[in-house]
Design an enzyme around this catalytic site. Structure first.
Site, PDB file in Angstrom:
ATOM      1  N   LYS A  45      45.254  29.123  51.855  1.00  0.00           N
ATOM      2  CA  LYS A  45      44.909  27.905  51.136  1.00  0.00           C
ATOM      3  C   LYS A  45      44.248  28.222  49.795  1.00  0.00           C
ATOM      4  O   LYS A  45      44.233  27.404  48.903  1.00  0.00           O
ATOM      5  CB  LYS A  45      43.918  27.066  51.962  1.00  0.00           C
ATOM      6  CG  LYS A  45      44.416  26.645  53.319  1.00  0.00           C
ATOM      7  CD  LYS A  45      43.267  25.865  54.045  1.00  0.00           C
ATOM      8  CE  LYS A  45      43.627  25.610  55.480  1.00  0.00           C
ATOM      9  NZ  LYS A  45      42.474  24.998  56.197  1.00  0.00           N
ATOM     10  N   GLY A  46      43.663  29.409  49.690  1.00  0.00           N
ATOM     11  CA  GLY A  46      42.756  29.713  48.586  1.00  0.00           C
ATOM     12  C   GLY A  46      43.287  29.492  47.187  1.00  0.00           C
ATOM     13  O   GLY A  46      42.534  29.138  46.289  1.00  0.00           O
ATOM     14  N   ASP A 105      40.805  41.468  46.556  1.00  0.00           N
ATOM     15  CA  ASP A 105      39.601  42.090  47.104  1.00  0.00           C
ATOM     16  C   ASP A 105      39.968  43.526  47.493  1.00  0.00           C
ATOM     17  O   ASP A 105      40.077  44.393  46.622  1.00  0.00           O
ATOM     18  CB  ASP A 105      39.136  41.230  48.290  1.00  0.00           C
ATOM     19  CG  ASP A 105      37.800  41.651  48.868  1.00  0.00           C
ATOM     20  OD1 ASP A 105      36.999  42.267  48.157  1.00  0.00           O
ATOM     21  OD2 ASP A 105      37.545  41.353  50.049  1.00  0.00           O
ATOM     22  N   LYS A 133      37.978  41.618  42.403  1.00  0.00           N
ATOM     23  CA  LYS A 133      36.798  42.422  42.787  1.00  0.00           C
ATOM     24  C   LYS A 133      37.244  43.870  42.825  1.00  0.00           C
ATOM     25  O   LYS A 133      37.460  44.440  43.890  1.00  0.00           O
ATOM     26  CB  LYS A 133      36.337  42.033  44.203  1.00  0.00           C
ATOM     27  CG  LYS A 133      35.557  40.763  44.320  1.00  0.00           C
ATOM     28  CD  LYS A 133      35.060  40.651  45.771  1.00  0.00           C
ATOM     29  CE  LYS A 133      34.599  39.256  46.085  1.00  0.00           C
ATOM     30  NZ  LYS A 133      34.392  39.046  47.535  1.00  0.00           N
ATOM     31  N   PHE A 154      30.240  37.240  47.665  1.00  0.00           N
ATOM     32  CA  PHE A 154      31.118  36.267  48.307  1.00  0.00           C
ATOM     33  C   PHE A 154      31.184  35.018  47.439  1.00  0.00           C
ATOM     34  O   PHE A 154      30.177  34.392  47.138  1.00  0.00           O
ATOM     35  CB  PHE A 154      30.652  35.925  49.729  1.00  0.00           C
ATOM     36  CG  PHE A 154      31.734  35.213  50.470  1.00  0.00           C
ATOM     37  CD1 PHE A 154      32.771  35.928  51.062  1.00  0.00           C
ATOM     38  CD2 PHE A 154      31.767  33.826  50.514  1.00  0.00           C
ATOM     39  CE1 PHE A 154      33.820  35.272  51.706  1.00  0.00           C
ATOM     40  CE2 PHE A 154      32.810  33.159  51.153  1.00  0.00           C
ATOM     41  CZ  PHE A 154      33.835  33.884  51.747  1.00  0.00           C
ATOM     42  N   LEU A 155      32.401  34.669  47.013  1.00  0.00           N
ATOM     43  CA  LEU A 155      32.589  33.592  46.048  1.00  0.00           C
ATOM     44  C   LEU A 155      33.145  32.331  46.699  1.00  0.00           C
ATOM     45  O   LEU A 155      33.939  32.402  47.640  1.00  0.00           O
ATOM     46  CB  LEU A 155      33.528  34.059  44.938  1.00  0.00           C
ATOM     47  CG  LEU A 155      33.120  35.368  44.243  1.00  0.00           C
ATOM     48  CD1 LEU A 155      34.106  35.722  43.141  1.00  0.00           C
ATOM     49  CD2 LEU A 155      31.710  35.268  43.678  1.00  0.00           C
ATOM     50  N   ASP A 161      36.827  29.167  49.817  1.00  0.00           N
ATOM     51  CA  ASP A 161      35.966  28.497  50.790  1.00  0.00           C
ATOM     52  C   ASP A 161      34.866  29.387  51.352  1.00  0.00           C
ATOM     53  O   ASP A 161      34.938  30.609  51.318  1.00  0.00           O
ATOM     54  CB  ASP A 161      36.804  28.007  51.976  1.00  0.00           C
ATOM     55  CG  ASP A 161      37.277  29.173  52.856  1.00  0.00           C
ATOM     56  OD1 ASP A 161      37.860  30.120  52.308  1.00  0.00           O
ATOM     57  OD2 ASP A 161      37.024  29.146  54.066  1.00  0.00           O
ATOM     58  N   ARG A 167      35.890  24.356  48.871  1.00  0.00           N
ATOM     59  CA  ARG A 167      37.126  24.547  48.090  1.00  0.00           C
ATOM     60  C   ARG A 167      37.219  23.548  46.939  1.00  0.00           C
ATOM     61  O   ARG A 167      37.853  23.808  45.926  1.00  0.00           O
ATOM     62  CB  ARG A 167      38.369  24.364  48.975  1.00  0.00           C
ATOM     63  CG  ARG A 167      38.524  25.402  50.071  1.00  0.00           C
ATOM     64  CD  ARG A 167      39.920  25.293  50.689  1.00  0.00           C
ATOM     65  NE  ARG A 167      40.029  25.974  51.972  1.00  0.00           N
ATOM     66  CZ  ARG A 167      40.274  27.285  52.128  1.00  0.00           C
ATOM     67  NH1 ARG A 167      40.439  28.041  51.069  1.00  0.00           N
ATOM     68  NH2 ARG A 167      40.360  27.813  53.323  1.00  0.00           N
TER      69      ARG A 167
HETATM   70  P1  5GP Z   1      42.187  41.311  50.400  1.00  0.00           P
HETATM   71  O1  5GP Z   1      43.370  41.423  51.310  1.00  0.00           O
HETATM   72  O2  5GP Z   1      42.486  41.646  48.971  1.00  0.00           O
HETATM   73  O3  5GP Z   1      41.021  42.078  50.927  1.00  0.00           O
HETATM   74  O4  5GP Z   1      41.681  39.837  50.519  1.00  0.00           O
HETATM   75  C1  5GP Z   1      42.170  38.802  49.795  1.00  0.00           C
HETATM   76  C2  5GP Z   1      41.810  37.514  50.485  1.00  0.00           C
HETATM   77  O5  5GP Z   1      40.489  37.568  51.029  1.00  0.00           O
HETATM   78  C3  5GP Z   1      41.815  36.387  49.488  1.00  0.00           C
HETATM   79  O6  5GP Z   1      43.055  35.755  49.484  1.00  0.00           O
HETATM   80  C4  5GP Z   1      40.719  35.489  50.034  1.00  0.00           C
HETATM   81  O7  5GP Z   1      41.289  34.612  50.960  1.00  0.00           O
HETATM   82  C5  5GP Z   1      39.789  36.385  50.783  1.00  0.00           C
HETATM   83  N1  5GP Z   1      38.581  36.687  49.981  1.00  0.00           N
HETATM   84  C6  5GP Z   1      38.243  37.864  49.439  1.00  0.00           C
HETATM   85  N2  5GP Z   1      37.077  37.785  48.782  1.00  0.00           N
HETATM   86  C7  5GP Z   1      36.666  36.499  48.914  1.00  0.00           C
HETATM   87  C8  5GP Z   1      35.512  35.777  48.439  1.00  0.00           C
HETATM   88  O8  5GP Z   1      34.606  36.279  47.760  1.00  0.00           O
HETATM   89  N3  5GP Z   1      35.438  34.461  48.780  1.00  0.00           N
HETATM   90  C9  5GP Z   1      36.404  33.854  49.530  1.00  0.00           C
HETATM   91  N4  5GP Z   1      36.224  32.555  49.803  1.00  0.00           N
HETATM   92  N5  5GP Z   1      37.493  34.494  49.985  1.00  0.00           N
HETATM   93  C10 5GP Z   1      37.621  35.811  49.683  1.00  0.00           C
HETATM   94 MG    MG Z   2      43.226  33.794  50.554  1.00  0.00          MG
END
Ligand code: 5GP
Ligand code: MG
Length: 177
Positions: A45-46, A105, A133, A154-155, A161, A167
């Site tokens: 959803k992000g 991330d 990040k 954490f954002l 969310d 959101r």
């Molecule tokens: P990755 O697979 O790159 O570790 O994670 C990406 C997903 O993690 C993003 O699509 C998001 O859903 C979630 N995510 C990573 N960091 C944050 C954050 O600081 N806040 C939120 N709400 N979601 C995050």
């Molecule tokens: Mg996401």
């Protein structure tokens, strides 16, 4: 601003997001050939708010589609084993495709989805994230277009969310420890 008893601190203002999204749309737009409409694939959803602002900043028609993925396991960290809950409905073979997510991330999600979409044989596959990040990266993956580099916090807000809340916030905040 407070959610679930945690204080939120402002990180990126609505106006700065708006301006950066316009710039990104310009850069992305000039990278497309526009021979035929590109396909924008947003991750639910992000990315829903970012993607909706981004596509409206393009001055020519694009196709919009969505994927929904979830990581296996119960940890809040990405496990690196994503499950596809909803695939795209568009045939992207031979098309120009832009994969859009809210935040990069560890990079595990984008890398896996990138490889998954690659198997559908798009002509071009580019990636765009609003937030990056960088210091958290665990796999070798960089997005072609990045809105903002952000600290390891954490954002919340603008689609992101905190336990499904926040959101709808217009700005981006970090959750205070
Ligand atoms: P990755 O697979 O790159 O570790 O994670 C990406 C997903 O993690 C993003 O699509 C998001 O859903 C979630 N995510 C990573 N960091 C944050 C954050 O600081 N806040 C939120 N709400 N979601 C995050
Ligand atoms: Mg996401």
């Amino acid at each position: 601003m407070e959610i679930r008893g945690k204080r939120l601190r402002l990180l990126i203002k609505e106006e700065d997001i708006r301006r950066r999204v316009e710039e990104l749309a310009g850069e992305i737009s000039s990278s497309f050939s526009w021979d035929e409409p590109p396909v924008v694939v947003a991750l639910l959803k992000g990315a829903f708010i970012f993607a909706s602002d981004l596509v409206r900043a393009f001055k020519r028609p694009v196709i919009v589609d969505f994927m929904r993925v979830s990581s296996y396991g119960h940890s809040t960290e990405s496990s690196g084993n994503i499950r596809i809950l909803k695939d795209i409905e568009t045939d992207i073979e031979g098309k120009e495709v832009l994969l859009v997510d809210d935040i990069l991330d560890t990079g595990l999600t984008m890398k896996e989805i990138y490889e998954f979409l690659k198997m559908k044989k798009p002509k071009v596959l580019k990636t765009c994230v609003l937030l990056d990040k960088k210091e958290r990266r665990r796999v070798d993956f960089e997005a072609d277009f990045v809105g903002f580099e952000v600290p390891d916090r954490f954002l919340v807000g603008y689609g992101l969310d905190w336990g499904e809340l926040g959101r709808n916030l217009r700005d981006i905040y970090y959750v205070e420890d």
